[in-house]
Design a protein around this motif. Structure first.
Motif, PDB file in Angstrom:
ATOM      1  N   THR A  66       0.839  -1.205   0.000  1.00  0.00           N
ATOM      2  CA  THR A  66       0.000   0.000   0.000  1.00  0.00           C
ATOM      3  C   THR A  66       0.869   1.248   0.000  1.00  0.00           C
ATOM      4  OG1 THR A  66      -1.761  -1.154   1.188  1.00  0.00           O
ATOM      5  CG2 THR A  66      -1.798   1.257   1.248  1.00  0.00           C
ATOM      6  N   TRP A  67       1.912   1.246   0.836  1.00  0.00           N
ATOM      7  CA  TRP A  67       2.839   2.383   0.876  1.00  0.00           C
ATOM      8  C   TRP A  67       3.562   2.545  -0.461  1.00  0.00           C
ATOM      9  CZ3 TRP A  67       8.118   2.065   0.037  1.00  0.00           C
ATOM     10  CH2 TRP A  67       8.825   3.270   0.193  1.00  0.00           C
ATOM     11  N   LEU A  68       3.994   1.437  -1.046  1.00  0.00           N
ATOM     12  CA  LEU A  68       4.738   1.491  -2.298  1.00  0.00           C
ATOM     13  C   LEU A  68       3.882   2.068  -3.425  1.00  0.00           C
ATOM     14  CD1 LEU A  68       7.240   0.870  -3.979  1.00  0.00           C
ATOM     15  CD2 LEU A  68       6.427  -1.493  -4.207  1.00  0.00           C
ATOM     16  N   MET A  69       2.638   1.623  -3.517  1.00  0.00           N
ATOM     17  CA  MET A  69       1.762   2.121  -4.577  1.00  0.00           C
ATOM     18  C   MET A  69       1.459   3.605  -4.386  1.00  0.00           C
ATOM     19  SD  MET A  69       1.450  -0.400  -6.615  1.00  0.00           S
ATOM     20  CE  MET A  69       0.231   0.323  -7.714  1.00  0.00           C
ATOM     21  N   ALA A  70       1.263   4.017  -3.138  1.00  0.00           N
ATOM     22  CA  ALA A  70       1.008   5.435  -2.871  1.00  0.00           C
ATOM     23  C   ALA A  70       2.231   6.278  -3.210  1.00  0.00           C
ATOM     24  CB  ALA A  70       0.615   5.629  -1.409  1.00  0.00           C
ATOM     25  N   SER A  71       3.418   5.774  -2.882  1.00  0.00           N
ATOM     26  CA  SER A  71       4.651   6.509  -3.164  1.00  0.00           C
ATOM     27  C   SER A  71       4.901   6.608  -4.662  1.00  0.00           C
ATOM     28  CB  SER A  71       5.840   5.819  -2.489  1.00  0.00           C
ATOM     29  OG  SER A  71       5.668   5.779  -1.085  1.00  0.00           O
ATOM     30  N   ASP A  72       4.509   5.589  -5.390  1.00  0.00           N
ATOM     31  CA  ASP A  72       4.688   5.566  -6.846  1.00  0.00           C
ATOM     32  C   ASP A  72       3.766   6.559  -7.544  1.00  0.00           C
ATOM     33  OD1 ASP A  72       5.487   4.310  -9.464  1.00  0.00           O
ATOM     34  OD2 ASP A  72       3.374   3.731  -9.437  1.00  0.00           O
ATOM     35  N   ALA A  73       2.611   6.829  -6.940  1.00  0.00           N
ATOM     36  CA  ALA A  73       1.657   7.820  -7.464  1.00  0.00           C
ATOM     37  C   ALA A  73       1.279   7.556  -8.917  1.00  0.00           C
ATOM     38  CB  ALA A  73       2.219   9.232  -7.309  1.00  0.00           C
ATOM     39  N   GLY A  74       0.997   6.293  -9.208  1.00  0.00           N
ATOM     40  CA  GLY A  74       0.566   5.968 -10.560  1.00  0.00           C
ATOM     41  C   GLY A  74       1.625   6.193 -11.617  1.00  0.00           C
ATOM     42  N   GLY A  75       2.899   6.145 -11.187  1.00  0.00           N
ATOM     43  CA  GLY A  75       3.993   6.345 -12.128  1.00  0.00           C
ATOM     44  C   GLY A  75       4.416   7.792 -12.282  1.00  0.00           C
ATOM     45  N   TYR A  76       3.718   8.709 -11.599  1.00  0.00           N
ATOM     46  CA  TYR A  76       4.041  10.127 -11.739  1.00  0.00           C
ATOM     47  C   TYR A  76       5.113  10.595 -10.759  1.00  0.00           C
ATOM     48  CZ  TYR A  76       0.297  10.844 -15.080  1.00  0.00           C
ATOM     49  OH  TYR A  76      -0.487  10.784 -16.207  1.00  0.00           O
ATOM     50  N   ALA A  77       5.432   9.790  -9.739  1.00  0.00           N
ATOM     51  CA  ALA A  77       6.509  10.165  -8.825  1.00  0.00           C
ATOM     52  C   ALA A  77       7.840  10.118  -9.573  1.00  0.00           C
ATOM     53  CB  ALA A  77       6.546   9.212  -7.634  1.00  0.00           C
ATOM     54  N   PRO A  78       8.664  11.157  -9.469  1.00  0.00           N
ATOM     55  CA  PRO A  78       9.975  11.122 -10.130  1.00  0.00           C
ATOM     56  C   PRO A  78      10.766   9.896  -9.688  1.00  0.00           C
ATOM     57  CG  PRO A  78       9.496  13.332  -9.352  1.00  0.00           C
ATOM     58  CD  PRO A  78       8.425  12.437  -8.782  1.00  0.00           C
ATOM     59  N   ARG A  79      11.424   9.258 -10.633  1.00  0.00           N
ATOM     60  CA  ARG A  79      12.124   8.009 -10.352  1.00  0.00           C
ATOM     61  C   ARG A  79      13.128   8.165  -9.219  1.00  0.00           C
ATOM     62  NH1 ARG A  79      16.749   5.456 -11.219  1.00  0.00           N
ATOM     63  NH2 ARG A  79      16.777   3.223 -11.736  1.00  0.00           N
ATOM     64  N   HIS A  80      13.908   9.259  -9.227  1.00  0.00           N
ATOM     65  CA  HIS A  80      14.940   9.423  -8.203  1.00  0.00           C
ATOM     66  C   HIS A  80      14.328   9.599  -6.817  1.00  0.00           C
ATOM     67  CE1 HIS A  80      13.956  13.655  -9.074  1.00  0.00           C
ATOM     68  NE2 HIS A  80      14.417  13.930  -7.863  1.00  0.00           N
ATOM     69  N   GLU A  81      13.136  10.203  -6.753  1.00  0.00           N
ATOM     70  CA  GLU A  81      12.477  10.374  -5.459  1.00  0.00           C
ATOM     71  C   GLU A  81      11.962   9.038  -4.929  1.00  0.00           C
ATOM     72  OE1 GLU A  81       9.488  13.379  -5.573  1.00  0.00           O
ATOM     73  OE2 GLU A  81      10.875  14.959  -6.235  1.00  0.00           O
ATOM     74  N   LEU A  82      11.399   8.218  -5.814  1.00  0.00           N
ATOM     75  CA  LEU A  82      10.910   6.915  -5.381  1.00  0.00           C
ATOM     76  C   LEU A  82      12.070   6.011  -4.981  1.00  0.00           C
ATOM     77  CD1 LEU A  82       8.553   5.059  -4.894  1.00  0.00           C
ATOM     78  CD2 LEU A  82       8.562   4.458  -7.323  1.00  0.00           C
ATOM     79  N   ALA A  83      13.168   6.079  -5.730  1.00  0.00           N
ATOM     80  CA  ALA A  83      14.351   5.288  -5.380  1.00  0.00           C
ATOM     81  C   ALA A  83      14.876   5.692  -4.007  1.00  0.00           C
ATOM     82  CB  ALA A  83      15.432   5.471  -6.439  1.00  0.00           C
ATOM     83  N   ALA A  84      14.905   6.993  -3.737  1.00  0.00           N
ATOM     84  CA  ALA A  84      15.380   7.481  -2.442  1.00  0.00           C
ATOM     85  C   ALA A  84      14.448   7.034  -1.318  1.00  0.00           C
ATOM     86  CB  ALA A  84      15.487   9.004  -2.467  1.00  0.00           C
ATOM     87  N   ALA A  85      13.138   7.053  -1.580  1.00  0.00           N
ATOM     88  CA  ALA A  85      12.171   6.629  -0.566  1.00  0.00           C
ATOM     89  C   ALA A  85      12.337   5.146  -0.241  1.00  0.00           C
ATOM     90  CB  ALA A  85      10.754   6.911  -1.055  1.00  0.00           C
ATOM     91  N   LEU A  86      12.564   4.333  -1.262  1.00  0.00           N
ATOM     92  CA  LEU A  86      12.783   2.901  -1.042  1.00  0.00           C
ATOM     93  C   LEU A  86      14.064   2.658  -0.248  1.00  0.00           C
ATOM     94  CD1 LEU A  86      11.716   1.677  -4.575  1.00  0.00           C
ATOM     95  CD2 LEU A  86      10.764   0.783  -2.443  1.00  0.00           C
ATOM     96  N   THR A  87      15.106   3.392  -0.587  1.00  0.00           N
ATOM     97  CA  THR A  87      16.384   3.243   0.118  1.00  0.00           C
ATOM     98  C   THR A  87      16.256   3.675   1.572  1.00  0.00           C
ATOM     99  OG1 THR A  87      17.604   3.605  -1.939  1.00  0.00           O
ATOM    100  CG2 THR A  87      18.814   3.917   0.121  1.00  0.00           C
ATOM    101  N   ASP A  88      15.550   4.775   1.804  1.00  0.00           N
ATOM    102  CA  ASP A  88      15.358   5.256   3.175  1.00  0.00           C
ATOM    103  C   ASP A  88      14.550   4.265   4.006  1.00  0.00           C
ATOM    104  OD1 ASP A  88      16.759   7.549   2.603  1.00  0.00           O
ATOM    105  OD2 ASP A  88      14.979   8.809   2.326  1.00  0.00           O
ATOM    106  N   ARG A  89      13.565   3.645   3.391  1.00  0.00           N
ATOM    107  CA  ARG A  89      12.673   2.758   4.138  1.00  0.00           C
ATOM    108  C   ARG A  89      13.339   1.417   4.459  1.00  0.00           C
ATOM    109  NH1 ARG A  89       7.109   3.060   4.885  1.00  0.00           N
ATOM    110  NH2 ARG A  89       6.030   1.095   5.334  1.00  0.00           N
ATOM    111  N   TYR A  90      14.117   0.905   3.498  1.00  0.00           N
ATOM    112  CA  TYR A  90      14.631  -0.448   3.662  1.00  0.00           C
ATOM    113  C   TYR A  90      16.133  -0.520   3.932  1.00  0.00           C
ATOM    114  CZ  TYR A  90      10.008  -1.532   1.928  1.00  0.00           C
ATOM    115  OH  TYR A  90       8.652  -1.603   1.776  1.00  0.00           O
ATOM    116  N   GLY A  91      16.825   0.611   3.815  1.00  0.00           N
ATOM    117  CA  GLY A  91      18.234   0.653   4.176  1.00  0.00           C
ATOM    118  C   GLY A  91      19.035  -0.471   3.560  1.00  0.00           C
TER     119      GLY A  91
END
Length: 218
Positions: free
Chosen positions: A39-64
């Motif tokens: 659910t968090w991942l899909m919301a962060s992705d925003a239907g593909g409109y989230a900038p790739r670098h921002e989503l990559a950073a969010a994944l890295t921050d969450r899962y270290g």
């Protein structure tokens, strides 16, 4: 007069969100992460409109250190593209459009490698006359230049063109600004914009294409 039909790719011709959801579920399972994080991942992705670098950073921050950087890149670069499917109804509708004399061009925002992989993996490259991707053109929808580039790819003038897409902002506003007719693919959503509206609405892309084809016969 030539007949030009411009079609959005993600969540219009193909269900990009379903493909990314599938990829996300596999990603979480493969790395032993909570399935509820989807659910968090899909919301962060925003239907593909989230900038790739921002989503990559969010994944890295969450899962270290739990997930290698290569796995994050694979999810974002090829996860959805590898799982995209083209519905039979959409395939049939595109075939009917071509038979009826329409020149079909895909107009999509995104990265060229990723979007072209979706087009080729689904066989859309055999069903349309061409495509333009925002990264390659240097302009994103709703900017007029990307629609103009799409027309230039096939040498057909824009006047009389129809635009089909699921995004009120990117697709319908873009068409409206150029004075083009449009069909909004609703997927059950209500129209909420007040300053502009589509020429027609349809539940899915096959119905949208059928409507456009029908306008020629009226």
């Amino acid at each position: 007069m030539p007949l030009l039909l411009l079609l959005d790719l993600d969540n219009t011709l193909v269900d990009r969100d379903a493909a990314f959801r599938h990829a996300g579920a596999d990603f979480l399972a493969e790395h032993g992460l909570p399935a509820s994080d989807l659910t968090w991942l899909m919301a962060s992705d925003a239907g593909g409109y989230a900038p790739r670098h921002e989503l990559a950073a969010a994944l890295t921050d969450r899962y270290g250190g739990l997930v290698p950087a290569t796995a994050v890149r694979a999810l974002l670069d090829t996860g959805a593209a590898d799982r995209i499917v083209l519905a039979h109804s959409a395939r049939q509708a595109l075939g009917k459009a071509q038979t009826d004399g329409w020149t079909c061009v895909i107009v999509t925002n995104g990265r060229t490698v990723q979007q072209e992989a979706k087009i080729r993996n689904t066989g859309l490259d055999q069903l349309v006359h061409g495509w333009v991707v925002s990264e390659a053109v240097g302009h994103k929808k709703p900017e007029p230049e990307i629609f103009q580039a799409a027309a230039a790819v096939v040498g057909v003038p824009l006047p009389g063109t129809w635009v089909i897409g699921d995004s009120p902002h990117a697709d319908i506003a873009g068409a409206h600004a150029l004075g083009l007719r449009s069909v909004w693919v609703t997927d059950g959503r209500p129209w909420t914009q007040g300053s502009y509206e589509p020429t027609h609405t349809a539940h899915d892309v096959a119905s949208a294409i059928d409507h456009v084809i029908g306008t020629r016969r009226r």
